[in-house]
Write a protein that holds these residues in place. Sequence first.
Motif, mmCIF file in Angstrom:
data_model
loop_
_atom_site.group_PDB
_atom_site.id
_atom_site.type_symbol
_atom_site.label_atom_id
_atom_site.label_comp_id
_atom_site.label_asym_id
_atom_site.label_seq_id
_atom_site.Cartn_x
_atom_site.Cartn_y
_atom_site.Cartn_z
ATOM 1 N N TYR A 118 3.241 6.790 -1.125
ATOM 2 C CA TYR A 118 2.410 6.435 -2.283
ATOM 3 C C TYR A 118 2.093 4.940 -2.278
ATOM 4 C CZ TYR A 118 1.402 5.349 -7.174
ATOM 5 O OH TYR A 118 0.829 4.871 -8.321
ATOM 6 N N ASP A 119 3.127 4.121 -1.980
ATOM 7 C CA ASP A 119 2.907 2.662 -1.943
ATOM 8 C C ASP A 119 1.827 2.311 -0.919
ATOM 9 O OD1 ASP A 119 4.969 2.166 -3.790
ATOM 10 O OD2 ASP A 119 6.484 2.167 -2.189
ATOM 11 N N VAL A 120 1.874 2.996 0.216
ATOM 12 C CA VAL A 120 0.892 2.690 1.276
ATOM 13 C C VAL A 120 -0.495 3.194 0.872
ATOM 14 C CG1 VAL A 120 0.328 2.981 3.717
ATOM 15 C CG2 VAL A 120 2.719 2.776 3.024
ATOM 16 N N TRP A 121 -0.545 4.421 0.335
ATOM 17 C CA TRP A 121 -1.848 4.973 -0.064
ATOM 18 C C TRP A 121 -2.553 4.075 -1.092
ATOM 19 C CZ3 TRP A 121 0.514 10.415 -1.487
ATOM 20 C CH2 TRP A 121 0.809 11.104 -0.302
ATOM 21 N N CYS A 122 -1.751 3.506 -1.998
ATOM 22 C CA CYS A 122 -2.349 2.745 -3.097
ATOM 23 C C CYS A 122 -2.366 1.241 -2.822
ATOM 24 C CB CYS A 122 -1.602 3.034 -4.406
ATOM 25 S SG CYS A 122 -1.705 4.776 -4.844
#
Length: 288
Positions: free
Chosen positions: A233-237
């Motif tokens: 999630y951190d990478v996607w966002c």
Amino acid sequence: MKIYLNDAFVSKENAKVSVFDHGFLYGDGIFEGIRLYDGCVFKLEEHLERFEYSAKAIMLELPWTRKQISDVVCETCRQNGLRDGYIRLIATRGVGSLGLSPRNCEKPQLICIADKIQLYPQEYYEKGLKIITVPTRRINPSALPPMVKSLNYLNNILAKIEALHVGYMEAIMMNDQGYVAECTGDNIFIIQKGTLYTPLTSSGALKGITRSAALEVAGDLGMPVVETNLTRYDVWCADECFLTGTAAELIPVIEVDGRSIGTGKPGAFTLRFLEQFHKKVSREGTMI
Ligand code: PMP
């Protein structure tokens, strides 16, 4: 091409290793990938130190001094008339008998290859790379410490195959807790609201030399750095994302698992990192 093998320089055709070498039989050995920029070896001391630490971790006693290994690296570049290139330094457990025990191996073998390399086509450095996460996990640090740059790359290769199979050139590998560890041959960074984040090496990332160089660039740019557990999630966002590795250098990422990163183009901070990184490699290094 001249390759350093068994205390001598031999032609590529004659650079042959015994099938009884435990590096071949069991992946029992270590390596370094090192860059030569304009006649200077980038971060040579750091690579040689990591090489020694990898050897120590697998109880491979290197019968060469750091100076001797350093001379081998530089001489291999000179023998091949290289000014820019990629150096592969390898130490194997050496020739032994069938059976795992390293006690049957007479002496370690040192090999050095220097050649040209282009990991990704140039356009990806300008346009950015699209990557995905894959099912194969990074090996658990209690099984094999990720800091050891060993000749065992099978789980990274499986991850690479999974990415290639569906049309991607690089993959994010998670650790066994589901946190982002690194890519198959590169470390990963994200930028979020002006802060640089990268996974801890304890979460399964190799302590990359280019990773350290990127952290130095962050210091030069006055950018806060946080080494922490990162989720997908951190990478996607993330606002921005890039990968680092000796072979890959520093490459922007513009899409992860079908999600555009930031604007879907290499971000402003990433471009500054790229610029500073190239300045750094052209300024620093050990002359061959
Ligand atoms: N992770 C892995 C698994 C690697 O093999 C590498 C080196 N190719 C890296 C990260 C990047 O490390 P370095 O910057 O020292 O090349």
